[in-house]
Enzyme design. Sequence first.
Site, PDB file in Angstrom:
ATOM      1  N   HIS A 154       9.286  12.189 -35.418  1.00  0.00           N
ATOM      2  CA  HIS A 154       9.472  13.640 -35.533  1.00  0.00           C
ATOM      3  C   HIS A 154       8.126  14.374 -35.527  1.00  0.00           C
ATOM      4  CE1 HIS A 154      13.806  14.143 -36.379  1.00  0.00           C
ATOM      5  NE2 HIS A 154      13.728  12.944 -36.926  1.00  0.00           N
ATOM      6  N   ASP A 161      17.096  15.528 -34.748  1.00  0.00           N
ATOM      7  CA  ASP A 161      18.287  15.038 -35.457  1.00  0.00           C
ATOM      8  C   ASP A 161      19.365  16.091 -35.292  1.00  0.00           C
ATOM      9  OD1 ASP A 161      16.883  12.827 -36.381  1.00  0.00           O
ATOM     10  OD2 ASP A 161      16.358  13.762 -38.287  1.00  0.00           O
ATOM     11  N   GLU A 238      20.290   5.207 -36.546  1.00  0.00           N
ATOM     12  CA  GLU A 238      20.798   6.540 -36.868  1.00  0.00           C
ATOM     13  C   GLU A 238      21.503   7.141 -35.656  1.00  0.00           C
ATOM     14  OE1 GLU A 238      17.146   7.669 -39.970  1.00  0.00           O
ATOM     15  OE2 GLU A 238      17.169   8.510 -37.941  1.00  0.00           O
ATOM     16  N   HIS A 241      19.820  10.597 -34.259  1.00  0.00           N
ATOM     17  CA  HIS A 241      18.379  10.648 -33.993  1.00  0.00           C
ATOM     18  C   HIS A 241      18.064  10.287 -32.538  1.00  0.00           C
ATOM     19  CE1 HIS A 241      14.090   9.635 -35.344  1.00  0.00           C
ATOM     20  NE2 HIS A 241      14.153   9.083 -34.144  1.00  0.00           N
TER      21      HIS A 241
END
Length: 263
Positions: A154, A161, A238, A241
């Site tokens: 990130h 996300d 995830e 993500h």
Amino acid sequence: MKQKRIWIPQLLLCIVFGLCAVSCRSLSHDVSTLSPTEDASQFVTLTDVVPDAILEIRYFSTYNFVGQRIDGYEEPTALLTKRAADSLRAVSDDVMAQGYRLKIYDAYRPQKGVDHFVRWSKDFSDAKMKTYFYPELDKSVLFKQGYISERSGHTRGSTVDLTLFDMATEKELDMGGTFDWFGTESHPDFCGNPEMGEYNGDNHKSLVGRSITAEQFAHRMILRKAMLRHGFKPVDTEWWHFTLKDEPFPDTYFNFPVKQLHK
């Protein structure tokens, strides 16, 4: 003999300079990785590029696994590199045609925010959000098991996300799990094969017996397929993500705050 006396020092110089060049390249790479920059010139405010996106910036709020606003989140907005934002606009157009809107939980994250996560992970006495995000895990294992780390994609500015918002029901699409849940239930291959888009929930459950339905798995696949179609790549832990494959700053970590950028 004279030629050898000249040639040998030249050879040694070539070796020394060659090693220096390799060392300098390595050092340059390390510096770019370890020294966060404040330069926001290649970033955009996400909603300027993707106006249909819904923002729920969890790290600006107290509803996140830490339970307080995260360092560096000064406004409830989302920032991305220009290249990533343009690609996400294509994703938005894609899912809009299917009846959905993108809902953003997090995008660019300053290094100071990641540092906040690391400090929190080492304070074992603070577990006030355990029930909501990691009920089956002791906080002491979060860093060891990779849920928290000192670096995040990130922070390079091209990771997002997100989930889907159903325009027909005016609710988030049911993905069978919440954002930032620490556990196998968040894995894209939980109860299915994401590469094939096949559900196999009857044979795949979490350690405490949780599973998701075929419909919930299918919802995850709608998001995943749209993101992959437009240049993003997933991670295996995830479902929410994604990182731009051709990210413009693969080795640079940024540290300017999350707040509205002026055009």
